[in-house]
Design an enzyme around this catalytic site. Sequence first.
Site, PDB file in Angstrom:
ATOM      1  CE  LYS A   1     -12.454  37.938  -0.546  1.00  0.00           C
ATOM      2  NZ  LYS A   1     -13.636  38.454  -1.262  1.00  0.00           N
TER       3      LYS A   1
HETATM    4  O1  G3P Z   1     -16.763  41.332   0.666  1.00  0.00           O
HETATM    5  C1  G3P Z   1     -17.612  40.248   0.808  1.00  0.00           C
HETATM    6  C2  G3P Z   1     -18.895  40.576   0.185  1.00  0.00           C
HETATM    7  O2  G3P Z   1     -18.840  40.438  -1.192  1.00  0.00           O
HETATM    8  C3  G3P Z   1     -20.031  39.826   0.737  1.00  0.00           C
HETATM    9  O3  G3P Z   1     -21.045  40.741   0.774  1.00  0.00           O
HETATM   10  O4  G3P Z   1     -23.349  41.480   0.837  1.00  0.00           O
HETATM   11  O5  G3P Z   1     -22.768  39.237  -0.150  1.00  0.00           O
HETATM   12  O6  G3P Z   1     -22.657  39.608   2.299  1.00  0.00           O
HETATM   13  P1  G3P Z   1     -22.530  40.231   0.956  1.00  0.00           P
END
Ligand code: G3P
Length: 217
Positions: A83
């Site tokens: 990534k």
């Molecule tokens: O897949 C990306 C994710 O981990 C981010 O999620 O909820 O931290 O915006 P969030």
Amino acid sequence: MKFFVDTADVDAIRELNELGMADGVTTNPSLIMKSGRDIREVTKEICDIVDGPVSAETVATDADGMVAEGRELATIADNIAIKVPLTWAGLKACRTLAGEGRMVNVTLCFSANQAILAAKAGAAFISPFIGRLDDINLDGMQLIADIRTIYDNFNFKTNILAASIRSANHMSEAALIGADVATAPPDVIKKMASHPLTDKGLDAFLADWEKTGQKIV
Ligand code: G3P
């Protein structure tokens, strides 16, 4: 639509994998921090559980650093997807790593233009962040739809990996649009099974069954 599990919690991954609901896993530095574990150790354990791609994120900010980290992360297992962030340096690193035949997941995507560049750079996955766009009053799901249209217009092969998913509704909306993959935390995937009418209906059936006095086994 494939399901990736957005976590570094191996117990949760194992449970979903046994149900056929973990086509892959995504991690990021915040999720590794939350796990409290060593990145190599926990990532290796995850790669041993699931057959599909397991995203492990680089933390360098320059292209050469990302490439070096990506190559190192790729030694953990054959199913590692490297990534990198959607910066100019990240696109350069993507091009180099993809050219070596490695799976690259370009993350932190917040616009259709960024998604076009990731596809041109050879990304296997583009990760548009739905929830974080919604957080600033933009429409995260519209971005998924826009990228779907653009990728289909030009037959780009990069997989759309809907990320930053915060609710069960996001999963069905991403599926309706035609996202190739959605990555969600384990609790969101489990919430997809819930419906109040299911609970109400089951209570009524069980109450009536009790009145029959019968047993099945
Ligand atoms: O897949 C990306 C994710 O981990 C981010 O999620 O909820 O931290 O915006 P969030």
